[in-house]
Design a protein around this motif. Structure first.
Motif, PDB file in Angstrom:
ATOM      1  N   ASN A 275       1.032  -1.351  -0.531  1.00 42.05           N
ATOM      2  CA  ASN A 275       0.365  -0.157  -0.066  1.00 42.05           C
ATOM      3  C   ASN A 275       1.056   1.116   0.457  1.00 42.05           C
ATOM      4  O   ASN A 275       2.226   1.331   1.181  1.00 42.05           O
ATOM      5  N   GLU A 276       0.778   1.801  -0.646  1.00 41.39           N
ATOM      6  CA  GLU A 276       1.071   3.551  -0.670  1.00 41.39           C
ATOM      7  C   GLU A 276       1.829   3.926   0.343  1.00 41.39           C
ATOM      8  O   GLU A 276       3.054   4.315   0.558  1.00 41.39           O
ATOM      9  N   ASN A 277       0.975   3.928   1.489  1.00 46.16           N
ATOM     10  CA  ASN A 277       1.067   4.339   2.908  1.00 46.16           C
ATOM     11  C   ASN A 277       1.223   3.207   3.824  1.00 46.16           C
ATOM     12  O   ASN A 277       0.500   3.010   4.993  1.00 46.16           O
ATOM     13  N   ASN A 278       2.446   2.693   3.259  1.00 43.90           N
ATOM     14  CA  ASN A 278       2.521   1.340   4.171  1.00 43.90           C
ATOM     15  C   ASN A 278       2.573   1.903   6.054  1.00 43.90           C
ATOM     16  O   ASN A 278       3.584   2.222   6.146  1.00 43.90           O
ATOM     17  N   VAL A 279       1.874   1.094   6.415  1.00 38.10           N
ATOM     18  CA  VAL A 279       1.410   0.978   7.538  1.00 38.10           C
ATOM     19  C   VAL A 279       1.587  -0.167   8.506  1.00 38.10           C
ATOM     20  O   VAL A 279       1.751  -0.836   9.915  1.00 38.10           O
ATOM     21  N   VAL A 280       1.513  -1.616   7.343  1.00 39.51           N
ATOM     22  CA  VAL A 280       2.504  -2.375   8.525  1.00 39.51           C
ATOM     23  C   VAL A 280       3.686  -3.134   8.031  1.00 39.51           C
ATOM     24  O   VAL A 280       4.577  -2.360   7.081  1.00 39.51           O
ATOM     25  N   PHE A 281       3.902  -4.017   8.620  1.00 42.96           N
ATOM     26  CA  PHE A 281       5.963  -4.241   8.465  1.00 42.96           C
ATOM     27  C   PHE A 281       5.767  -5.280   8.204  1.00 42.96           C
ATOM     28  O   PHE A 281       6.710  -6.479   7.913  1.00 42.96           O
ATOM     29  N   SER A 282       4.818  -6.313   7.549  1.00 46.38           N
ATOM     30  CA  SER A 282       4.797  -7.709   7.080  1.00 46.38           C
ATOM     31  C   SER A 282       4.069  -8.135   5.371  1.00 46.38           C
ATOM     32  O   SER A 282       3.238  -6.915   5.731  1.00 46.38           O
ATOM     33  N   LEU A 283       4.515  -9.130   4.685  1.00 48.82           N
ATOM     34  CA  LEU A 283       3.729  -9.456   4.407  1.00 48.82           C
ATOM     35  C   LEU A 283       2.301  -9.527   4.289  1.00 48.82           C
ATOM     36  O   LEU A 283       2.402 -10.507   5.070  1.00 48.82           O
ATOM     37  N   SER A 284       1.172  -9.250   3.492  1.00 49.58           N
ATOM     38  CA  SER A 284      -0.172 -10.285   3.561  1.00 49.58           C
ATOM     39  C   SER A 284      -0.125 -10.936   2.773  1.00 49.58           C
ATOM     40  O   SER A 284       1.378 -11.019   1.800  1.00 49.58           O
ATOM     41  N   GLU A 285      -0.862 -11.695   2.815  1.00 47.98           N
ATOM     42  CA  GLU A 285      -1.325 -13.382   2.146  1.00 47.98           C
ATOM     43  C   GLU A 285      -1.582 -12.408   0.527  1.00 47.98           C
ATOM     44  O   GLU A 285      -1.380 -12.798   0.065  1.00 47.98           O
ATOM     45  N   GLY A 286      -2.054 -10.889   0.873  1.00 50.56           N
ATOM     46  CA  GLY A 286      -2.159 -10.414  -0.611  1.00 50.56           C
ATOM     47  C   GLY A 286      -1.059 -10.030  -1.335  1.00 50.56           C
ATOM     48  O   GLY A 286      -1.009 -10.220  -2.420  1.00 50.56           O
ATOM     49  N   ASP A 287       0.081  -9.261  -0.540  1.00 49.72           N
ATOM     50  CA  ASP A 287       1.202  -9.157  -1.274  1.00 49.72           C
ATOM     51  C   ASP A 287       2.488 -10.425  -1.587  1.00 49.72           C
ATOM     52  O   ASP A 287       2.693 -10.972  -2.456  1.00 49.72           O
ATOM     53  N   LYS A 288       1.369 -11.936  -1.045  1.00 51.11           N
ATOM     54  CA  LYS A 288       2.458 -12.828  -1.285  1.00 51.11           C
ATOM     55  C   LYS A 288       1.697 -13.209  -2.286  1.00 51.11           C
ATOM     56  O   LYS A 288       2.759 -13.935  -3.692  1.00 51.11           O
ATOM     57  N   ALA A 289       0.177 -13.420  -2.824  1.00 53.89           N
ATOM     58  CA  ALA A 289      -0.181 -13.853  -3.688  1.00 53.89           C
ATOM     59  C   ALA A 289       0.057 -12.754  -5.226  1.00 53.89           C
ATOM     60  O   ALA A 289       0.228 -13.573  -5.953  1.00 53.89           O
ATOM     61  N   THR A 290       0.964 -11.689  -4.476  1.00 54.44           N
ATOM     62  CA  THR A 290       0.803 -11.129  -5.859  1.00 54.44           C
ATOM     63  C   THR A 290       2.600 -11.009  -7.009  1.00 54.44           C
ATOM     64  O   THR A 290       2.511 -11.272  -7.850  1.00 54.44           O
ATOM     65  N   ILE A 291       3.350 -11.642  -5.593  1.00 59.22           N
ATOM     66  CA  ILE A 291       4.486 -12.012  -6.102  1.00 59.22           C
ATOM     67  C   ILE A 291       4.715 -13.603  -6.669  1.00 59.22           C
ATOM     68  O   ILE A 291       5.254 -13.728  -8.165  1.00 59.22           O
ATOM     69  N   ARG A 292       4.051 -13.874  -6.479  1.00 56.78           N
ATOM     70  CA  ARG A 292       4.116 -15.362  -6.831  1.00 56.78           C
ATOM     71  C   ARG A 292       3.576 -15.149  -8.233  1.00 56.78           C
ATOM     72  O   ARG A 292       3.768 -15.294  -9.539  1.00 56.78           O
ATOM     73  N   LEU A 293       2.064 -14.216  -8.161  1.00 58.14           N
ATOM     74  CA  LEU A 293       1.507 -13.804  -9.870  1.00 58.14           C
ATOM     75  C   LEU A 293       2.871 -13.719 -10.647  1.00 58.14           C
ATOM     76  O   LEU A 293       2.894 -13.836 -11.874  1.00 58.14           O
TER      77      LEU A 293
END
Ligand SMILES: [Zn+2]
Length: 303
Positions: A275-293
């Motif tokens: 997310n543009e304002n990244n406020v989390v500190f680790s990859l979400s399941e959605g981030d993981k699915a995205t890099i896999r894709l």
């Protein structure tokens, strides 16, 4: 410009507005224009600066232009149980969302984290057009970084924080998607990390500041096969002032390395690292699915 903001203001505005910026070959480079997606290229070609860099042919580069750096105060969408594991589109927004990533034969990617070095300061909006080429030209010298000094506020700890942020992507090695490692030799690095105190002229309303920037040049798979092709480094830069907390520097590095791997667009979901304002500190399941894709799909452009 940053002097207008008190340190308290900066802390409040320390949400990282990290922006992926890319550079592209101009349409006339080496007769490769038909390799570029026409609609996408024309859409932003009005922003292309007229000046190409010295070396003609494949080495001449123009930027994609940038109109509103990092000032997006939307809070992002919530993921729901239904879409918690869904990828977002990682494509390059300036190229009709064309997919960009490293080709497999470049693995393992080698990352060099400089000892706090600060590249020559330029107004923020000029960086996308110049950064990769500036560093590439420096690298032609025997002592490429002899003139550079450490960014104000940098400590050795910052390098560990950046490395820890990058390590978040290590899990995909076991899945066979990508491989990377750190090198102490900048001459062999494809990804290079630099620092600054603050990006010049990149302060937005409310005291928000750009925290980091990743610049890359993109090529078609055909272009990299040409004899005149020269590998260009991806440049990551981090503000020591905006990322003044260890966890900010780390999460900023995780976010920027996502860009360096080719996730060009930002996730619309607030709990994703991309997310543009990244406020989390680790990859979400959605981030993981995205890099896999991304790494299971043939890209239109490579780095
Ligand atoms: Zn970003």
């Amino acid at each position: 410009m940053t002097g207008h903001y008190s340190s308290k203001r900066l802390i409040k505005g320390a949400f990282v507005f990290a922006i992926a910026l890319t550079q592209l070959l101009p349409p006339d480079a080496a007769g490769q224009s038909r390799q570029l997606p026409k609609a996408g290229f024309q859409r932003f070609s009005g922003n292309l600066p007229g000046s190409a860099s010295p070396g003609a042919g494949i080495g001449s580069i123009s930027g994609t232009g940038l109109t509103s750096p990092g000032v997006h105060l939307t809070s992002g969408m919530e993921r729901t149980a239904r879409n918690a594991r869904e990828p977002y589109n990682p494509g390059e927004p300036k190229l009709n969302m064309a997919l960009v990533r490293w080709p497999r034969n470049k693995m393992p990617l080698k990352i060099w984290i400089s000892p706090g070095l600060q590249l020559p300061q330029l107004p923020f909006e000029q960086l996308p057009d110049t950064r990769v080429e500036t560093v590439f030209q420096m690298m032609q010298n025997e002592n490429p970084f002899a003139e550079l000094t450490a960014a104000p506020g940098w400590t050795e700890q910052n390098n560990y924080q950046v490395a820890a942020g990058i390590e978040q992507w290590r899990q995909f090695e076991t899945e066979g998607l990508l491989r990377f490692g750190f090198t102490t030799n900048p001459q062999e690095a494809q990804i290079m990390v630099f620092f600054n105190d603050n990006f010049q002229g990149a302060a937005g309303p409310g005291g928000t500041n750009v925290g980091a920037l990743t610049c890359a040049q993109l090529f078609t798979p055909e272009q990299v096969l040409l004899p005149q092709f020269r590998q260009k480094p991806v440049i990551m830069e981090f503000s020591t002032r905006v990322n003044h907390l260890p966890e900010k520097m780390q999460s900023s590095a995780t976010h920027e390395f996502g860009h360096a791997l080719g996730i060009k667009a930002h996730s619309p979901y607030r709990d994703d690292i991309m997310n543009e304002n990244n406020v989390v500190f680790s990859l979400s399941e959605g981030d993981k699915a995205t890099i896999r894709l991304l790494y299971k799909t043939e890209p239109k452009f490579v780095m």
